[in-house]
Design a protein around this motif. Sequence first.
Motif, PDB file in Angstrom:
ATOM      1  N   PRO A  92       0.845  -1.276   0.070  1.00 15.74           N
ATOM      2  CA  PRO A  92      -0.040  -0.070  -0.040  1.00 15.74           C
ATOM      3  C   PRO A  92       0.712   0.985  -0.008  1.00 15.74           C
ATOM      4  O   PRO A  92       1.969   1.332   0.751  1.00 15.74           O
ATOM      5  N   SER A  93       0.393   2.196  -0.657  1.00 13.79           N
ATOM      6  CA  SER A  93       1.116   3.470  -0.843  1.00 13.79           C
ATOM      7  C   SER A  93       2.094   3.485  -1.928  1.00 13.79           C
ATOM      8  O   SER A  93       2.790   4.793  -2.371  1.00 13.79           O
ATOM      9  N   HIS A  94       2.363   2.508  -2.512  1.00 11.27           N
ATOM     10  CA  HIS A  94       3.633   2.419  -3.222  1.00 11.27           C
ATOM     11  C   HIS A  94       2.985   2.337  -4.690  1.00 11.27           C
ATOM     12  O   HIS A  94       1.624   2.553  -4.891  1.00 11.27           O
ATOM     13  N   THR A  95       3.931   2.253  -5.793  1.00  7.11           N
ATOM     14  CA  THR A  95       3.230   2.392  -7.113  1.00  7.11           C
ATOM     15  C   THR A  95       3.165   1.198  -7.922  1.00  7.11           C
ATOM     16  O   THR A  95       4.176   0.387  -7.859  1.00  7.11           O
ATOM     17  N   LEU A  96       2.049   0.686  -8.481  1.00  5.89           N
ATOM     18  CA  LEU A  96       1.960  -0.422  -9.304  1.00  5.89           C
ATOM     19  C   LEU A  96       2.345  -0.305 -10.606  1.00  5.89           C
ATOM     20  O   LEU A  96       2.153   0.617 -11.340  1.00  5.89           O
ATOM     21  N   SER A  97       3.408  -1.101 -10.919  1.00  6.55           N
ATOM     22  CA  SER A  97       3.821  -0.833 -12.402  1.00  6.55           C
ATOM     23  C   SER A  97       4.021  -2.286 -13.154  1.00  6.55           C
ATOM     24  O   SER A  97       4.256  -3.053 -12.636  1.00  6.55           O
ATOM     25  N   GLN A 154       1.810   2.604 -14.741  1.00  3.73           N
ATOM     26  CA  GLN A 154       1.901   3.107 -13.456  1.00  3.73           C
ATOM     27  C   GLN A 154       0.565   3.531 -12.618  1.00  3.73           C
ATOM     28  O   GLN A 154      -0.048   4.466 -13.097  1.00  3.73           O
ATOM     29  N   LEU A 155       0.490   3.004 -11.579  1.00  6.92           N
ATOM     30  CA  LEU A 155      -0.670   3.383 -10.856  1.00  6.92           C
ATOM     31  C   LEU A 155      -0.057   3.684  -9.482  1.00  6.92           C
ATOM     32  O   LEU A 155       0.452   2.930  -8.846  1.00  6.92           O
ATOM     33  N   SER A 156      -0.213   4.844  -9.158  1.00  4.07           N
ATOM     34  CA  SER A 156       0.494   5.387  -7.873  1.00  4.07           C
ATOM     35  C   SER A 156      -0.481   5.243  -6.528  1.00  4.07           C
ATOM     36  O   SER A 156      -1.681   5.185  -6.847  1.00  4.07           O
ATOM     37  N   SER A 157       0.100   5.499  -5.278  1.00  4.45           N
ATOM     38  CA  SER A 157      -0.623   5.384  -4.299  1.00  4.45           C
ATOM     39  C   SER A 157      -1.620   4.527  -3.902  1.00  4.45           C
ATOM     40  O   SER A 157      -2.673   4.634  -3.810  1.00  4.45           O
ATOM     41  N   VAL A 158      -1.218   3.158  -4.303  1.00  7.99           N
ATOM     42  CA  VAL A 158      -2.276   2.218  -4.361  1.00  7.99           C
ATOM     43  C   VAL A 158      -2.887   1.763  -2.895  1.00  7.99           C
ATOM     44  O   VAL A 158      -1.839   1.887  -1.838  1.00  7.99           O
ATOM     45  N   THR A 159      -3.771   1.223  -2.984  1.00  7.93           N
ATOM     46  CA  THR A 159      -4.578   0.638  -1.824  1.00  7.93           C
ATOM     47  C   THR A 159      -5.127  -0.827  -2.134  1.00  7.93           C
ATOM     48  O   THR A 159      -5.045  -1.180  -3.170  1.00  7.93           O
ATOM     49  N   PRO A 160      -5.618  -1.624  -1.053  1.00  6.42           N
ATOM     50  CA  PRO A 160      -6.172  -2.740  -1.221  1.00  6.42           C
ATOM     51  C   PRO A 160      -7.212  -2.972  -2.363  1.00  6.42           C
ATOM     52  O   PRO A 160      -7.572  -3.865  -2.902  1.00  6.42           O
ATOM     53  N   GLU A 161      -8.107  -1.742  -2.576  1.00  6.34           N
ATOM     54  CA  GLU A 161      -8.941  -1.713  -3.558  1.00  6.34           C
ATOM     55  C   GLU A 161      -8.457  -1.628  -4.958  1.00  6.34           C
ATOM     56  O   GLU A 161      -9.231  -1.839  -5.854  1.00  6.34           O
ATOM     57  N   GLN A 182      -3.493 -12.109 -21.429  1.00  7.63           N
ATOM     58  CA  GLN A 182      -4.110 -13.412 -20.332  1.00  7.63           C
ATOM     59  C   GLN A 182      -4.284 -12.573 -19.111  1.00  7.63           C
ATOM     60  O   GLN A 182      -5.009 -13.249 -18.390  1.00  7.63           O
ATOM     61  N   GLY A 183      -3.836 -11.688 -18.885  1.00  9.10           N
ATOM     62  CA  GLY A 183      -4.013 -10.749 -17.447  1.00  9.10           C
ATOM     63  C   GLY A 183      -3.002 -11.413 -16.408  1.00  9.10           C
ATOM     64  O   GLY A 183      -2.378 -12.481 -16.580  1.00  9.10           O
ATOM     65  N   THR A 184      -2.857 -10.540 -15.545  1.00  9.11           N
ATOM     66  CA  THR A 184      -2.104 -10.886 -14.308  1.00  9.11           C
ATOM     67  C   THR A 184      -2.809 -10.441 -13.055  1.00  9.11           C
ATOM     68  O   THR A 184      -3.095  -9.123 -12.864  1.00  9.11           O
ATOM     69  N   GLN A 185      -2.587 -11.339 -12.081  1.00 10.81           N
ATOM     70  CA  GLN A 185      -3.042 -10.913 -10.581  1.00 10.81           C
ATOM     71  C   GLN A 185      -2.221  -9.962 -10.025  1.00 10.81           C
ATOM     72  O   GLN A 185      -1.040 -10.640  -9.690  1.00 10.81           O
ATOM     73  N   VAL A 186      -2.643  -9.136  -9.454  1.00  6.81           N
ATOM     74  CA  VAL A 186      -1.855  -8.032  -8.735  1.00  6.81           C
ATOM     75  C   VAL A 186      -2.619  -7.859  -7.335  1.00  6.81           C
ATOM     76  O   VAL A 186      -3.727  -7.520  -7.499  1.00  6.81           O
ATOM     77  N   THR A 187      -1.970  -7.929  -6.296  1.00  7.09           N
ATOM     78  CA  THR A 187      -2.519  -7.845  -4.845  1.00  7.09           C
ATOM     79  C   THR A 187      -1.589  -6.892  -4.371  1.00  7.09           C
ATOM     80  O   THR A 187      -0.489  -6.849  -4.029  1.00  7.09           O
ATOM     81  N   VAL A 188      -2.424  -5.836  -3.565  1.00  2.20           N
ATOM     82  CA  VAL A 188      -1.902  -4.775  -2.937  1.00  2.20           C
ATOM     83  C   VAL A 188      -2.320  -5.142  -1.410  1.00  2.20           C
ATOM     84  O   VAL A 188      -3.401  -5.339  -0.919  1.00  2.20           O
ATOM     85  N   SER A 189      -1.231  -5.415  -0.681  1.00  3.37           N
ATOM     86  CA  SER A 189      -1.146  -5.836   0.651  1.00  3.37           C
ATOM     87  C   SER A 189       0.293  -5.681   1.185  1.00  3.37           C
ATOM     88  O   SER A 189       1.215  -5.667   0.762  1.00  3.37           O
ATOM     89  N   SER A 190       0.424  -5.448   2.389  1.00  5.34           N
ATOM     90  CA  SER A 190       1.509  -5.133   3.214  1.00  5.34           C
ATOM     91  C   SER A 190       1.954  -6.507   3.946  1.00  5.34           C
ATOM     92  O   SER A 190       2.970  -6.712   4.523  1.00  5.34           O
TER      93      SER A 190
END
Length: 117
Positions: A14-19, A83-90, A109-117
């Motif tokens: 959380p709060s990091h950037t998803l790339s 790039q998606l910044s300030s990510v949350t679990p949502e 095909q898609g890739t699963q990304v989980t936002v979690s600490s």
Amino acid sequence: QVQLQESGPVLVKPSHTLSLTCTVSGGSITTSYYYWSWNRHPPGQGLEWMGAIAYEGSNYYSPSLKSRTSISRDTSKNQFSLQLSSVTPEDTAVYYCARKLSGSYYWGQGTQVTVSS
């Protein structure tokens, strides 16, 4: 035919950037008149269009995500990135890249990304 492959980390804090990066083969991301998009499917929700970059480089973003979203490309590698910044679990979702021309679509095909600490 054209193939799209998503790549990137599967876990983001959380709060990091998803790339994420979409590598395209079998076609050029600069070919008229394709649009190259990022989309996501959160659990229990519908598919959400996030944004796109056009063949000539123009950017388009979902109003709800515009402030946190950046889509870029590397034409030498035939790749475009999210790039998606300030990510949350949502922001936990399956992320897809896609090519669109009018009513014709090609999807990764898609890739699963989980936002979690």
